[in-house]
Enzyme design. Structure first.
Site, PDB file in Angstrom:
ATOM      1  N   GLU A   9      -2.706 -15.401  12.579  1.00 48.26           N
ATOM      2  CA  GLU A   9      -1.309 -15.021  12.740  1.00 48.26           C
ATOM      3  C   GLU A   9      -1.180 -14.174  14.002  1.00 48.26           C
ATOM      4  O   GLU A   9      -2.002 -13.284  14.210  1.00 48.26           O
ATOM      5  CB  GLU A   9      -0.807 -14.212  11.535  1.00 48.26           C
ATOM      6  CG  GLU A   9       0.699 -13.972  11.630  1.00 48.26           C
ATOM      7  CD  GLU A   9       1.260 -13.203  10.427  1.00 48.26           C
ATOM      8  OE1 GLU A   9       0.475 -12.745   9.582  1.00 48.26           O
ATOM      9  OE2 GLU A   9       2.472 -13.065  10.371  1.00 48.26           O
TER      10      GLU A   9
ATOM     11  N   ALA B 149      -4.208  -5.648   7.871  1.00 50.05           N
ATOM     12  CA  ALA B 149      -4.887  -6.689   7.105  1.00 50.05           C
ATOM     13  C   ALA B 149      -4.118  -7.990   7.245  1.00 50.05           C
ATOM     14  O   ALA B 149      -3.024  -8.009   7.796  1.00 50.05           O
ATOM     15  CB  ALA B 149      -4.974  -6.296   5.628  1.00 50.05           C
ATOM     16  N   MET B 150      -4.714  -9.078   6.720  1.00 46.39           N
ATOM     17  CA  MET B 150      -4.109 -10.397   6.879  1.00 46.39           C
ATOM     18  C   MET B 150      -4.227 -11.204   5.595  1.00 46.39           C
ATOM     19  O   MET B 150      -5.301 -11.276   5.000  1.00 46.39           O
ATOM     20  CB  MET B 150      -4.788 -11.110   8.064  1.00 46.39           C
ATOM     21  CG  MET B 150      -4.255 -12.495   8.341  1.00 46.39           C
ATOM     22  SD  MET B 150      -2.517 -12.440   8.831  1.00 46.39           S
ATOM     23  CE  MET B 150      -1.966 -14.008   8.157  1.00 46.39           C
ATOM     24  N   GLU B 151      -3.116 -11.844   5.238  1.00 48.76           N
ATOM     25  CA  GLU B 151      -2.979 -12.472   3.919  1.00 48.76           C
ATOM     26  C   GLU B 151      -3.464 -13.916   3.835  1.00 48.76           C
ATOM     27  O   GLU B 151      -2.989 -14.669   2.973  1.00 48.76           O
ATOM     28  CB  GLU B 151      -1.501 -12.433   3.516  1.00 48.76           C
ATOM     29  CG  GLU B 151      -0.562 -13.362   4.333  1.00 48.76           C
ATOM     30  CD  GLU B 151       0.135 -12.692   5.506  1.00 48.76           C
ATOM     31  OE1 GLU B 151      -0.390 -11.677   6.001  1.00 48.76           O
ATOM     32  OE2 GLU B 151       1.202 -13.187   5.931  1.00 48.76           O
ATOM     33  N   ASN B 152      -4.418 -14.356   4.665  1.00 47.15           N
ATOM     34  CA  ASN B 152      -4.909 -15.735   4.621  1.00 47.15           C
ATOM     35  C   ASN B 152      -5.095 -16.212   3.184  1.00 47.15           C
ATOM     36  O   ASN B 152      -5.631 -15.496   2.351  1.00 47.15           O
ATOM     37  CB  ASN B 152      -6.254 -15.827   5.338  1.00 47.15           C
ATOM     38  CG  ASN B 152      -6.269 -15.063   6.638  1.00 47.15           C
ATOM     39  OD1 ASN B 152      -5.510 -15.365   7.540  1.00 47.15           O
ATOM     40  ND2 ASN B 152      -7.100 -14.040   6.714  1.00 47.15           N
TER      41      ASN B 152
ATOM     42  N   HIS C 123       0.048  -5.332  -0.795  1.00 41.53           N
ATOM     43  CA  HIS C 123       0.869  -6.063   0.185  1.00 41.53           C
ATOM     44  C   HIS C 123       0.280  -7.450   0.467  1.00 41.53           C
ATOM     45  O   HIS C 123       0.973  -8.459   0.362  1.00 41.53           O
ATOM     46  CB  HIS C 123       0.964  -5.241   1.468  1.00 41.53           C
ATOM     47  CG  HIS C 123       1.755  -5.882   2.560  1.00 41.53           C
ATOM     48  ND1 HIS C 123       3.085  -5.598   2.775  1.00 41.53           N
ATOM     49  CD2 HIS C 123       1.416  -6.804   3.492  1.00 41.53           C
ATOM     50  CE1 HIS C 123       3.524  -6.320   3.782  1.00 41.53           C
ATOM     51  NE2 HIS C 123       2.524  -7.057   4.255  1.00 41.53           N
ATOM     52  N   GLU C 124      -0.995  -7.479   0.813  1.00 40.71           N
ATOM     53  CA  GLU C 124      -1.601  -8.775   1.163  1.00 40.71           C
ATOM     54  C   GLU C 124      -1.651  -9.681  -0.058  1.00 40.71           C
ATOM     55  O   GLU C 124      -1.415 -10.882   0.047  1.00 40.71           O
ATOM     56  CB  GLU C 124      -3.007  -8.586   1.751  1.00 40.71           C
ATOM     57  CG  GLU C 124      -3.095  -7.625   2.933  1.00 40.71           C
ATOM     58  CD  GLU C 124      -2.087  -7.873   4.039  1.00 40.71           C
ATOM     59  OE1 GLU C 124      -1.670  -9.031   4.229  1.00 40.71           O
ATOM     60  OE2 GLU C 124      -1.695  -6.897   4.719  1.00 40.71           O
TER      61      GLU C 124
ATOM     62  N   HIS D  65       1.689 -11.273  -0.717  1.00 36.25           N
ATOM     63  CA  HIS D  65       2.006 -12.349   0.233  1.00 36.25           C
ATOM     64  C   HIS D  65       1.664 -13.728  -0.349  1.00 36.25           C
ATOM     65  O   HIS D  65       2.193 -14.732   0.108  1.00 36.25           O
ATOM     66  CB  HIS D  65       1.211 -12.173   1.531  1.00 36.25           C
ATOM     67  CG  HIS D  65       1.925 -11.413   2.617  1.00 36.25           C
ATOM     68  ND1 HIS D  65       3.239 -11.659   2.968  1.00 36.25           N
ATOM     69  CD2 HIS D  65       1.493 -10.437   3.467  1.00 36.25           C
ATOM     70  CE1 HIS D  65       3.576 -10.863   3.972  1.00 36.25           C
ATOM     71  NE2 HIS D  65       2.547 -10.102   4.290  1.00 36.25           N
TER      72      HIS D  65
ATOM     73  N   GLU E 217       7.685 -10.548   5.614  1.00 37.56           N
ATOM     74  CA  GLU E 217       7.204  -9.173   5.768  1.00 37.56           C
ATOM     75  C   GLU E 217       8.122  -8.143   5.103  1.00 37.56           C
ATOM     76  O   GLU E 217       7.658  -7.276   4.365  1.00 37.56           O
ATOM     77  CB  GLU E 217       6.981  -8.839   7.249  1.00 37.56           C
ATOM     78  CG  GLU E 217       5.859  -9.656   7.894  1.00 37.56           C
ATOM     79  CD  GLU E 217       4.515  -9.545   7.179  1.00 37.56           C
ATOM     80  OE1 GLU E 217       4.346  -8.675   6.310  1.00 37.56           O
ATOM     81  OE2 GLU E 217       3.622 -10.376   7.481  1.00 37.56           O
TER      82      GLU E 217
HETATM   83  N1  TRP Z   1       0.690 -10.637   8.220  1.00 34.81           N
HETATM   84  C1  TRP Z   1      -0.071  -9.430   8.396  1.00 34.81           C
HETATM   85  C2  TRP Z   1       0.456  -8.449   7.371  1.00 34.81           C
HETATM   86  O1  TRP Z   1       1.526  -8.229   7.110  1.00 34.81           O
HETATM   87  C3  TRP Z   1       0.100  -8.850   9.755  1.00 34.81           C
HETATM   88  C4  TRP Z   1      -0.996  -9.140  10.722  1.00 34.81           C
HETATM   89  C5  TRP Z   1      -2.302  -8.982  10.526  1.00 34.81           C
HETATM   90  C6  TRP Z   1      -0.890  -9.568  12.053  1.00 34.81           C
HETATM   91  N2  TRP Z   1      -2.989  -9.287  11.675  1.00 34.81           N
HETATM   92  C7  TRP Z   1      -2.148  -9.641  12.608  1.00 34.81           C
HETATM   93  C8  TRP Z   1       0.173  -9.895  12.845  1.00 34.81           C
HETATM   94  C9  TRP Z   1      -2.376 -10.019  13.916  1.00 34.81           C
HETATM   95  C10 TRP Z   1      -0.044 -10.259  14.157  1.00 34.81           C
HETATM   96  C11 TRP Z   1      -1.307 -10.337  14.701  1.00 34.81           C
HETATM   97  O2  TRP Z   1      -0.122  -7.810   6.638  1.00 34.81           O
HETATM   98 ZN    ZN Z   2       2.609  -8.520   5.629  1.00 32.48          ZN
END
Ligand code: TRP
Ligand code: ZN
Length: 880
Positions: free
Chosen positions: A128, A269-272, A304-305, A308, A327
């Site tokens: 993302e 963090a990232m919600e993969n 949060h993640e 998602h 978001e």
């Molecule tokens: N979607 C992620 C979140 O809300 C945000 C995010 C994580 C992100 N890593 C990123 C956005 C890198 C842009 C680039 O938790």
């Molecule tokens: Zn998010």
């Protein structure tokens, strides 16, 4: 680095793609310098698109190593390959065909932390918003949903762990000390949710039984030796899963859920899908290394993640203009979760403080944009407080307007109607209109119009008529590119507080719709008349912060002191006290600036003593109530011609006066609150520590260094230790106790950079012009790395955003140093550099000398050669 094409993307230009990618099979042959990626895409031409329409795939810095169309090597004139685009001119006449694309990557040289990179030897991805195009050529846009199958091949010793999205499949050995693992994700997803992790990590495992009785295997992967520090995150994950079932009826939908902590990460963090990747800062915690604030952040971000998975993954965004759809909504959900897990009033106050500290300056400065922007040059720069925090406030207002029951009905309809789709803000609003039959078209302006609305409220009470007349006038200040604003729909919660502290009733109201204690403000001007009001009330406005606005009302100091003691709404009670503090600080800083001694507000100081000892209020609440507005808060309220040195002097003087006047009581309470027994990170225990630490700071401001020194040396957890160190460093900089404590902390944690970040920050925020030299010296510390975002944010980020006197040195030295660093960082990590540079956004509010120097700095950055799209976008908008 992504070349800046200067291209502007516009919401109105959205159109569906000509082609769909229904299945995506990926093979990764991992190697630190030369990873091979084979992508096999099942492509389908959309109905009605002619067969001479070229297929144009996105890339970013890619090198095409092979291309087959339907199993046959592509003819050189059938396509054009560039680093940022692969165009297939001659597309098969069949509506469906297969593409095989081979690319080669070098994870080790990827310092931007987007696409495939290595962090501490662990392969990981961040896709993302547009990182997938750094892995292979693709229709890298969120409305292209595809079913992914992934095969990872790696060295068996270097990468025993191999993860991707979805459920695990086959796994076996290969020749030459290598092995492979296969993963299949049955849920179609956009490319930004793709993830891969491979490396050698420790693990904590658990299971979760879902509401329909399915078993889910949970795992959190962290550096070897740090497994025990993942226990709290695991607990937070299980609580999140149960809460989403209970409060939103949302069940998890895969057999496994994996979380991986990495130490180099651009965001939280990232919600993969099924494989959340975290900044290790938001996973690792135990009493010895993490503060109560860290524990609370971990709980919130894990939630949060996880949330998602439904708001973002099952229902994703049609395009990046709709970012708030996932978001803002997910932040709203994590706020509600934390409010349920902890204290609702305390959580709400914390949320509003964050909103004011980060979103208000955005809305009131050159980077202002609507919650749903209409244009962008670089999407990375739109992961903002406006999209996240104001986006959450907008969802909260929908709930306030509709009530809890209809809100839940609307959410249920949203999940039912749009599951598996890439949706828009309009889709979201429509479900609430459909379940409530209310017209939300004026409300929708919260998404479309930037700026913080203002309400001017005037109250007249007539004793003879027993009537209260409120005049409410709304205005929305102009923002860049939006000089004329339309009238908004603002839900204003209020109360009429009587002399006994209870809310007064009224028998009739006219001039606005009022229900459940909320006035529907829709017009420029409302004259709202309440009849049957028994006495002149004290007005409690915007209770619970029902709308993200600013308010001016002619309130006397007596009214505020009364509300601060008696308002039944705890948020408004806090607000009354906070306004008293802010006003006192603004007055004092004006005096300091004029070379006069500030006058200290006796009644406010006494009230602070009273609140500290109000045992009917929970300690966490008292801690927040007693916390003075920060220097940045005060500057924001002053709004122009800012002199940070005068603000600091005023704040120190008030803190010293509060500490001195209430010294004996604060000291007694401080001793009473001493932690006994085993450590627990729960909210009540954390609240006691928070209150104790606030008292410690007041006592130190009044001259007592001994207590902080003693607390530091006796500390049995990081909350006590870090707070004591911060108090020593701020209130007694350079003292022998402070220097000894700093050394002791460094010796204890030098092997643990994540913990040492606290030590960097504490020193970076010590007020005063000399701190620049400290920051410079700390960049030479062996644990400091410009390539690691956590280190940079802990030292440079903290200095530039939280050290007003140090960063805004009147000679401009800190600005010059900051510009050099931003330009240095941007060569490796443009996203991080751009985010750092946003700390200059409020430059126009500074006094003329600093303002000129800040502008020069921005201009110097803007004129640097080969600037990235990320940084150019920020500095040009900031200067415009
Ligand atoms: N979607 C992620 C979140 O809300 C945000 C995010 C994580 C992100 N890593 C990123 C956005 C890198 C842009 C680039 O938790
Ligand atoms: Zn998010």
């Amino acid at each position: 680095m992504r070349t800046d094409t200067g291209q502007v993307f516009k919401l109105e230009d959205y159109r569906p793609s000509d082609y769909l990618i229904e299945r995506t099979n990926l093979v990764f042959r991992l190697d630190a310098e030369r990873t091979e990626v084979v992508a096999e895409l099942a492509v389908r031409r959309r109905n009605g698109v002619s067969d001479d329409a070229p297929l144009i795939l996105d890339g970013d810095g890619l090198d095409l190593a092979g291309l087959e169309i339907d199993g046959i090597a592509a003819n050189a004139n059938a396509y054009t390959a560039a680093p940022d685009q692969l165009t297939i001119h001659a597309v098969p006449a069949d509506r469906q065909f297969r593409l095989k694309i081979v690319t080669r990557l070098s994870p080790d040289t990827n310092k931007a932390l987007m696409g495939l990179y290595r962090s501490n030897g662990v392969y990981c991805t961040q896709c993302e918003a547009e990182g997938f195009r750094r892995i292979t050529y693709f229709l890298d846009r969120p409305d292209i949903l595809s079913v992914y199958s992934v095969r990872i091949e790696a060295d068996r010793d270097a990468a025993p762990l191999m993860l991707s999205n979805g459920n695990p499949g086959k796994r076996s050995d290969l020749p030459d000390g290598r092995h492979f693992a296969e993963w299949h994700d049955p849920h179609p997803k956009p490319s930004y949710l793709f993830a891969l992790v491979a490396g050698d990590l420790g693990v904590v495992r658990d299971t979760f039984r879902t509401m329909t009785g399915r078993k889910v295997d949970l795992a959190i992967h962290v550096e070897h030796g740090k497994e025990a520090r993942a226990a709290y995150a695991m607990d937070a994950l299980k609580r999140s899963m149960a809460w989403d079932e209970e409060k939103f009826g949302r069940e998890y939908d895969l057999e496994v859920f994996n979380i991986v902590a990495v130490s180099d990460f651009n965001m939280g963090a990232m919600e993969n899908k099924g494989l959340n990747i975290f900044n290790d800062k938001y996973v690792l915690a135990d009493e010895d290394t993490a503060t109560d604030a860290d524990f609370a952040n971990i709980e919130a971000i894990i939630a949060h993640e996880y949330f998602h998975n439904w708001t973002g993954n099952r229902i994703t965004c049609r395009d990046w203009f709709q970012l708030c759809l996932k978001e803002g909504l997910t932040v709203y959900r994590d706020h509600e979760f934390s409010a349920d897990q902890r204290s609702r009033a305390v959580k709400r106050i914390a949320e509003v403080r964050t909103l004011r500290a980060h979103q208000f300056p955005e809305d009131q400065g050159p980077l202002a944009h609507p919650v749903r922007p209409r244009r962008y040059r670089e999407i990375n720069n739109f992961y903002t407080a406006t999209v996240y925090e104001k986006g959450s406030e907008v969802v909260r207002m929908i709930r306030t307007i509709l009530g809890g029951e209809l809100f839940r009905k609307g959410m249920d309809l949203y999940f039912k109607r749009h599951d598996g789709e890439a949706a828009t803000v309009e889709d979201f609003l429509r479900v609430f209109e459909d379940v409530s039959r209310r017209d939300l078209s004026q409300f929708a302006l919260w998404y479309h119009q930037a700026g913080t609305p203002h309400l001017a409220v005037d109250a007249r009470y007539s004793t003879s008529e027993r009537a209260l007349t409120l005049t409410i006038e709304q205005s929305v200040p102009p923002t860049p590119g939006e000089s004329r604003k339309r009238l908004m729909h603002i839900p204003l919660a209020f109360g009429l507080v009587g002399s006994d502290g209870k809310d007064l009733d009224w028998s009739a109201v006219e001039g606005a719709t009022v229900s459940d204690g909320v006035i529907d403000v829709r017009k420029r001007r409302h004259t709202v008349r309440f009849e049957g009001v028994e006495e002149r009330p004290c007005l409690s406005l915007n209770r619970e912060f029902s709308a993200p606005i600013t308010i001016s009302a002619e309130e006397t100091e007596e009214d505020r002191l009364f509300l601060a003691r008696h308002d039944s709404d705890l948020f408004s009670r806090w607000q009354a006290l906070n306004t008293l503090m802010t006003d006192a600080l603004i007055a004092a800083s004006g005096k300091v600036r004029g070379g006069r001694a500030p006058q200290m507000p006796g009644k406010l100081i006494a009230l602070c003593g009273e609140i500290a000892g109000s045992h009917e209020l929970e300690p966490a609440y008292r801690a927040l109530a007693l916390t003075l507005p920060s220097e940045t808060d005060i500057a924001r309220e002053i709004g122009s011609d800012i002199d940070p040195d005068a603000i600091l002097a005023a704040r120190n003087a008030l803190a010293a006066a509060i500490g001195k006047e209430n010294g004996a009581a604060f000291a007694r309470l401080y001793d009473e609150l001493a932690d006994t027994g085993a450590f627990s990170p729960d909210a009540a225990s954390a609240g006691k520590r928070a209150l104790r630490n606030v008292l410690l700071d007041y006592l130190a401001a009044a001259g007592d260094a001994e207590r902080a020194d003693a607390q530091f040396r006796a500390a049995t957890n990081m909350t006590e230790r870090a707070a004591a160190l911060g108090v020593l460093a701020n209130r007694h900089p350079g003292s022998p106790q402070t220097l000894a404590a700093l050394t002791a902390f460094e010796e204890r944690y030098r092997g643990d950079p994540l913990v040492l970040d606290k030590w960097f920050t504490i020193q970076a925020v010590v007020p005063g012009h000399e701190t620049l030299d400290t920051v410079r010296a700390l960049t030479k510390h062996p644990a400091f790395q410009f390539a690691n975002p956590n280190r940079v944010r802990a030292l440079i980020g903290a200095f530039s955003s939280a050290n007003q006197t140090g960063f805004h040195r009147p000679d401009g030295e800190s600005y010059r140093y900051f510009a050099d660093i931003v330009l240095e960082i941007e060569r490796g990590n443009p996203q991080l550099a751009a985010r750092l540079a946003t700390t200059l956004r409020s430059w126009r509010q500074l006094e003329p000398g600093r303002r000129a120097l800040a502008r020069e700095t921005l201009q110097r950055i803007a004129s640097a050669e080969g600037l990235s799209a990320d940084l150019r976008d920020i500095v040009e908008r900031t200067l415009a």
